[in-house]
Scaffold this motif. Structure first.
Motif, PDB file in Angstrom:
ATOM      1  N   SER A 287       0.671  -1.344  -0.505  1.00  0.00           N
ATOM      2  CA  SER A 287       0.025   0.264  -0.062  1.00  0.00           C
ATOM      3  C   SER A 287       0.870   1.282  -0.261  1.00  0.00           C
ATOM      4  CB  SER A 287      -0.906  -0.256   1.560  1.00  0.00           C
ATOM      5  OG  SER A 287      -1.615   1.705   1.163  1.00  0.00           O
ATOM      6  N   ARG A 288       0.445   1.956  -0.372  1.00  0.00           N
ATOM      7  CA  ARG A 288       0.740   3.383  -0.910  1.00  0.00           C
ATOM      8  C   ARG A 288       1.348   4.439   0.541  1.00  0.00           C
ATOM      9  NH1 ARG A 288       1.968   4.974  -5.396  1.00  0.00           N
ATOM     10  NH2 ARG A 288       0.794   4.230  -7.783  1.00  0.00           N
ATOM     11  N   ALA A 289       0.831   3.946   1.814  1.00  0.00           N
ATOM     12  CA  ALA A 289       0.582   4.658   2.728  1.00  0.00           C
ATOM     13  C   ALA A 289       0.762   3.170   4.209  1.00  0.00           C
ATOM     14  CB  ALA A 289      -1.516   4.925   3.517  1.00  0.00           C
ATOM     15  N   ALA A 535      -8.456   6.968  23.208  1.00  0.00           N
ATOM     16  CA  ALA A 535      -7.654   6.855  21.423  1.00  0.00           C
ATOM     17  C   ALA A 535      -7.017   6.036  21.483  1.00  0.00           C
ATOM     18  CB  ALA A 535      -7.260   8.766  21.996  1.00  0.00           C
ATOM     19  N   ARG A 536      -5.712   5.546  22.338  1.00  0.00           N
ATOM     20  CA  ARG A 536      -4.977   5.050  22.428  1.00  0.00           C
ATOM     21  C   ARG A 536      -5.093   3.460  21.514  1.00  0.00           C
ATOM     22  NH1 ARG A 536       0.606   4.393  20.603  1.00  0.00           N
ATOM     23  NH2 ARG A 536       0.052   2.270  20.530  1.00  0.00           N
ATOM     24  N   GLN A 537      -6.740   2.822  22.554  1.00  0.00           N
ATOM     25  CA  GLN A 537      -7.178   1.591  21.848  1.00  0.00           C
ATOM     26  C   GLN A 537      -7.448   2.027  20.948  1.00  0.00           C
ATOM     27  OE1 GLN A 537     -10.245   2.061  25.325  1.00  0.00           O
ATOM     28  NE2 GLN A 537      -8.441   0.409  26.510  1.00  0.00           N
ATOM     29  N   ARG A 538      -8.224   2.267  19.741  1.00  0.00           N
ATOM     30  CA  ARG A 538      -8.784   2.888  18.819  1.00  0.00           C
ATOM     31  C   ARG A 538      -7.433   2.444  17.807  1.00  0.00           C
ATOM     32  NH1 ARG A 538     -12.658   6.697  20.819  1.00  0.00           N
ATOM     33  NH2 ARG A 538     -10.880   8.994  20.074  1.00  0.00           N
ATOM     34  N   PHE A 539      -6.608   3.679  18.286  1.00  0.00           N
ATOM     35  CA  PHE A 539      -5.093   3.686  17.687  1.00  0.00           C
ATOM     36  C   PHE A 539      -4.707   1.866  16.914  1.00  0.00           C
ATOM     37  CE2 PHE A 539      -1.033   4.305  16.176  1.00  0.00           C
ATOM     38  CZ  PHE A 539      -0.783   5.049  16.053  1.00  0.00           C
ATOM     39  N   ASP A 540      -5.099   1.619  18.378  1.00  0.00           N
ATOM     40  CA  ASP A 540      -4.650   0.285  17.888  1.00  0.00           C
ATOM     41  C   ASP A 540      -5.545  -0.810  17.190  1.00  0.00           C
ATOM     42  OD1 ASP A 540      -1.798   0.519  19.404  1.00  0.00           O
ATOM     43  OD2 ASP A 540      -2.572   0.614  21.006  1.00  0.00           O
ATOM     44  N   GLU A 541      -6.117  -0.712  17.371  1.00  0.00           N
ATOM     45  CA  GLU A 541      -7.700  -1.459  16.711  1.00  0.00           C
ATOM     46  C   GLU A 541      -7.681  -1.491  15.693  1.00  0.00           C
ATOM     47  OE1 GLU A 541     -10.841  -0.432  18.959  1.00  0.00           O
ATOM     48  OE2 GLU A 541     -10.826  -1.495  21.181  1.00  0.00           O
ATOM     49  N   GLY A 542      -7.212  -0.276  14.771  1.00  0.00           N
ATOM     50  CA  GLY A 542      -7.945   0.081  13.602  1.00  0.00           C
ATOM     51  C   GLY A 542      -5.729  -0.155  12.999  1.00  0.00           C
ATOM     52  N   TYR A 543      -5.167  -0.510  13.847  1.00  0.00           N
ATOM     53  CA  TYR A 543      -3.530  -0.249  13.604  1.00  0.00           C
ATOM     54  C   TYR A 543      -3.603   0.846  12.281  1.00  0.00           C
ATOM     55  CZ  TYR A 543       1.312  -2.433  12.612  1.00  0.00           C
ATOM     56  OH  TYR A 543       2.437  -2.762  12.485  1.00  0.00           O
ATOM     57  N   HIS A 545      -0.538   3.211  12.372  1.00  0.00           N
ATOM     58  CA  HIS A 545       0.065   3.231  12.280  1.00  0.00           C
ATOM     59  C   HIS A 545       0.768   4.318  11.542  1.00  0.00           C
ATOM     60  CE1 HIS A 545       1.659   1.572  16.534  1.00  0.00           C
ATOM     61  NE2 HIS A 545       0.884   0.591  15.866  1.00  0.00           N
ATOM     62  N   TYR A 546       0.223   3.966   9.857  1.00  0.00           N
ATOM     63  CA  TYR A 546       0.509   4.531   8.639  1.00  0.00           C
ATOM     64  C   TYR A 546      -0.970   5.321   8.416  1.00  0.00           C
ATOM     65  CZ  TYR A 546       3.758   1.734   9.000  1.00  0.00           C
ATOM     66  OH  TYR A 546       5.939   1.004   8.914  1.00  0.00           O
ATOM     67  N   SER A 547      -1.849   5.599   9.233  1.00  0.00           N
ATOM     68  CA  SER A 547      -2.957   6.656   8.743  1.00  0.00           C
ATOM     69  C   SER A 547      -2.315   7.938   9.083  1.00  0.00           C
ATOM     70  CB  SER A 547      -4.433   6.397   9.652  1.00  0.00           C
ATOM     71  OG  SER A 547      -5.028   7.430   9.151  1.00  0.00           O
ATOM     72  N   GLY A 548      -2.283   8.658   7.944  1.00  0.00           N
ATOM     73  CA  GLY A 548      -1.866  10.188   8.128  1.00  0.00           C
ATOM     74  C   GLY A 548      -2.460  10.957   9.155  1.00  0.00           C
ATOM     75  N   ARG A 549      -3.609  10.245   8.783  1.00  0.00           N
ATOM     76  CA  ARG A 549      -4.912  12.003   9.719  1.00  0.00           C
ATOM     77  C   ARG A 549      -4.311  10.845  11.296  1.00  0.00           C
ATOM     78  NH1 ARG A 549     -10.586  11.733   7.519  1.00  0.00           N
ATOM     79  NH2 ARG A 549      -9.896  12.822   6.550  1.00  0.00           N
ATOM     80  N   ALA A 550      -4.720   9.715  11.133  1.00  0.00           N
ATOM     81  CA  ALA A 550      -4.458   9.472  12.790  1.00  0.00           C
ATOM     82  C   ALA A 550      -2.919   9.758  13.236  1.00  0.00           C
ATOM     83  CB  ALA A 550      -4.439   7.615  12.669  1.00  0.00           C
ATOM     84  N   VAL A 551      -2.224   9.330  13.047  1.00  0.00           N
ATOM     85  CA  VAL A 551      -0.577   9.677  12.894  1.00  0.00           C
ATOM     86  C   VAL A 551      -0.960  11.590  13.362  1.00  0.00           C
ATOM     87  CG1 VAL A 551       1.779  10.176  12.802  1.00  0.00           C
ATOM     88  CG2 VAL A 551       0.458   8.100  12.027  1.00  0.00           C
ATOM     89  N   SER A 552      -0.927  12.453  12.457  1.00  0.00           N
ATOM     90  CA  SER A 552      -1.129  14.108  12.696  1.00  0.00           C
ATOM     91  C   SER A 552      -1.520  13.781  13.895  1.00  0.00           C
ATOM     92  CB  SER A 552      -1.929  14.177  11.368  1.00  0.00           C
ATOM     93  OG  SER A 552      -2.265  15.578  11.445  1.00  0.00           O
TER      94      SER A 552
END
Length: 576
Positions: A287-289, A535-543, A545-552
């Motif tokens: 994936s590009r992202a 928010a951290r639980q949602r971050f991990d459940e969706g993995y 790490h490469y979502s630009g919006r979530a990381v921002s």
């Protein structure tokens, strides 16, 4: 009775008349009323009042008076006091002190997302407290503090890690017949130059060629391909674990077009290492992202024309045409052994291809290397927040306690138990070490638990006559408050914060714990955490790490957390 002449009376009458008339004229003039007296009989009028110029009018403002030809305006102006220059402004009133609750709100956090505790070492008093006993916070790399405190107490500040070379066999001149073993002792700061010194010792002992087997032994610790399975395995901060470690178990990879190569850094040769890289041309599964690299272990006894292969990496077809990054080594022991063989070849010592030892190495020690003192290692690890270093130190501490190596999770649990036994007065409810470095969103700690650990370290150092633990903590530097949002609202004049502390950062979790010097000269031991666990639980459940919006979003939240830390510390330091 005295006689008065008519002339005298006449003169007195005239004088009285003039005096009375003058008084009437002046009184009427002062009242602002005109008066008409006979031109022939009236005395000379009083001198004319000075008429102000335009410049004088400007000095008091254009709306103060109206002039034209009205003499009343001239009289009224003349009767006003002179206009003086305005006084300089007085000092500004002091800005009201923002409370901790107001600072938290200004930083955009809910009260339950922040916790802190500040303890005055000189007075023994609690200076500030908020959610101090709630072990609901993600400590991140602040967890390296309890690991370091425990390891220092268990192993001693002067402990050194030992890497050995053992030989079992016979020596016939420059040719040795038998088994030469490179034995890892868990040294977290081993470098290629340390391997060169081992080789130099062997050469000085007469070795030029080994007829037999060259093996590596990393049985002193239980290894793992990653530190934290929930974190991206391709990130350099998540390498493999082994008792044989080199250059923090990472290598530099560089690519130009389809050519992907390892690069020599730290003086470490890369020829002959068992790692292979290639650029993938098939976009399936990429994936590009997504990540730029993908890892897989080679099968048992895998080989290619370059020799033995232990791991393979593929570069994404979406990666830029040219680039470079750090690559985590997932199988460290064979990698270190291959580098040892390469530096031996540099010195003219011929060794066969390395292989894994079947068990603990035997034979006599023919060369060894000792690491720097533990305090030096800890100071470096705390400053650079090196995950691998913290894990190896923690594993060494529990191996010393148990007399055998423990798996990473078991080792972390053992340190939890040790801390509770060493400090039974502390409420350890909710405290959890998923590992020794903090590289896990599952770890939890409270501000009170971290402050208690630091106070214990302070007392132990004083009782043992060793350097204080806070001397190992890195100096903390803060940005100019004017460049911040929250800290800019805390006015401390020219006060420069003096803080030594360990920070911790994961997405949606931030912490800082250490010691600060108050304005009074008192030492303030503190811990402050900011965590958005949901928010951290949602971050991990969706993995993500490469979502630009979530990381921002996560990075923006971390920026606000750092700003809040700064503001709180400025408040505490300036007031105590």
């Amino acid at each position: 009775m005295a006689q008065t002449s008519r002339g005298d009376c006449s003169r007195r009458s005239a004088a009285s008349w003039r005096t009375g008339l003058a008084a009437v004229v002046i009184g009427v003039a002062l009242a602002g009323h005109p008066i008409d007296v006979g031109a022939a009989s009236a005395p000379p009028p009083p001198p004319a009042k000075p008429v102000p110029s335009d410049s004088d009018v400007a000095a008091v403002g254009p709306s103060s008076f109206a002039f034209a030809s009205d003499p009343r305006g001239a009289v009224a102006l003349a009767m006003r006091p002179p206009v003086l220059a305005p006084l300089p402004p007085g000092p500004k009133p002091a800005a009201p002190r923002l409370t901790e609750a107001e600072l938290i709100a200004r930083a955009g956090f809910q009260p339950d997302q922040v916790g802190f505790l500040v303890h005055d070492l000189e007075t023994g008093e609690t200076v500030a407290s908020h959610n101090a006993d709630q072990a609901a916070f993600i400590p991140a790399s602040v967890l390296k503090v309890p690991t370091a405190v425990a390891a220092r107490a268990i192993l001693g500040p002067g402990h050194r890690f030992r890497t050995e070379v053992r030989f079992e066999g016979t020596r016939t001149g420059p040719v040795w017949n038998g088994t030469l073993a490179l034995v890892g002792g868990g040294d977290p700061v081993l470098e290629s130059d340390d391997l060169r010194r081992l080789v130099a010792t062997l050469k000085a002992a007469g070795l030029e060629r080994l007829d037999g087997r060259f093996v590596y032994d990393d049985s002193a610790l239980i290894g793992a391909p990653v530190i934290e399975p929930t974190q991206p395995p391709e990130h350099a901060y998540n390498p493999g674990l082994s008792a044989l470690t080199l250059d923090f178990n990472r290598v530099r990879v560089q690519w130009r077009g389809d050519a992907v190569d390892l690069v020599k850094v730290y003086g470490t040769p890369v020829e002959g290492v068992p790692i292979r890289l290639r650029r993938d041309t098939d976009t399936a599964g990429w994936s590009r992202a997504g990540p730029a690299l993908r890892h897989e272990f080679a099968g048992a006894d895998a080989r290619d024309p370059g020799g033995a292969v232990t791991e393979r990496w593929a570069l994404s077809p979406y990666a830029p045409r040219d680039g470079a990054l750090w690559l985590p080594v997932k199988a460290p022991a064979p990698f270190v052994a291959a580098v040892f063989r390469a530096v031996a070849a540099e010195a003219g010592v011929v060794l066969p291809e390395p292989e894994a030892a079947e068990g603990p190495a035997r034979g006599v020690t023919v060369a060894f290397h000792r690491s720097p003192r533990l305090d030096v290692i800890l100071a470096s690890g705390l400053k650079h927040s090196n995950n691998l270093l913290a894990e190896l130190v923690g594993l060494a501490a529990t191996r010393h306690l148990e007399g055998r190596p423990l798996a990473l999770a078991d080792s972390a649990a053992r340190l939890e138990t040790w801390l509770a036994e060493a400090m039974p007065w502390v409420d350890w409810t909710g405290f959890h070490m998923a590992n020794h470095s903090g590289l896990s969103p599952a770890s939890r700690a409270s501000p009170d638990q971290l402050v208690s650990i630091l106070r214990y370290a302070h007392d132990q150092a004083r009782a043992r006559g060793v350097s204080p633990f806070h001397a190992l903590l890195p100096d903390r530097h803060f940005p100019d408050p004017e460049s911040t949002v929250v800290a800019a609202g805390v006015r401390v004049g020219s006060l420069t914060p003096r803080v030594a502390a360990k920070s911790g950062t994961v997405y949606h979790g931030r912490g800082l714990s250490g010691i600060a010097m108050g304005r009074s000269g008192h030492r303030l031991v503190f811990a402050v955490f900011t965590s958005d666990v949901t928010a951290r639980q949602r971050f991990d459940e969706g993995y993500l790490h490469y979502s630009g919006r979530a990381v921002s979003r996560a990075r923006a939240q971390l920026g606000r957390a750092r700003d809040l830390e700064h503001a709180l510390l400025l408040t505490w330091i300036s007031e105590h």
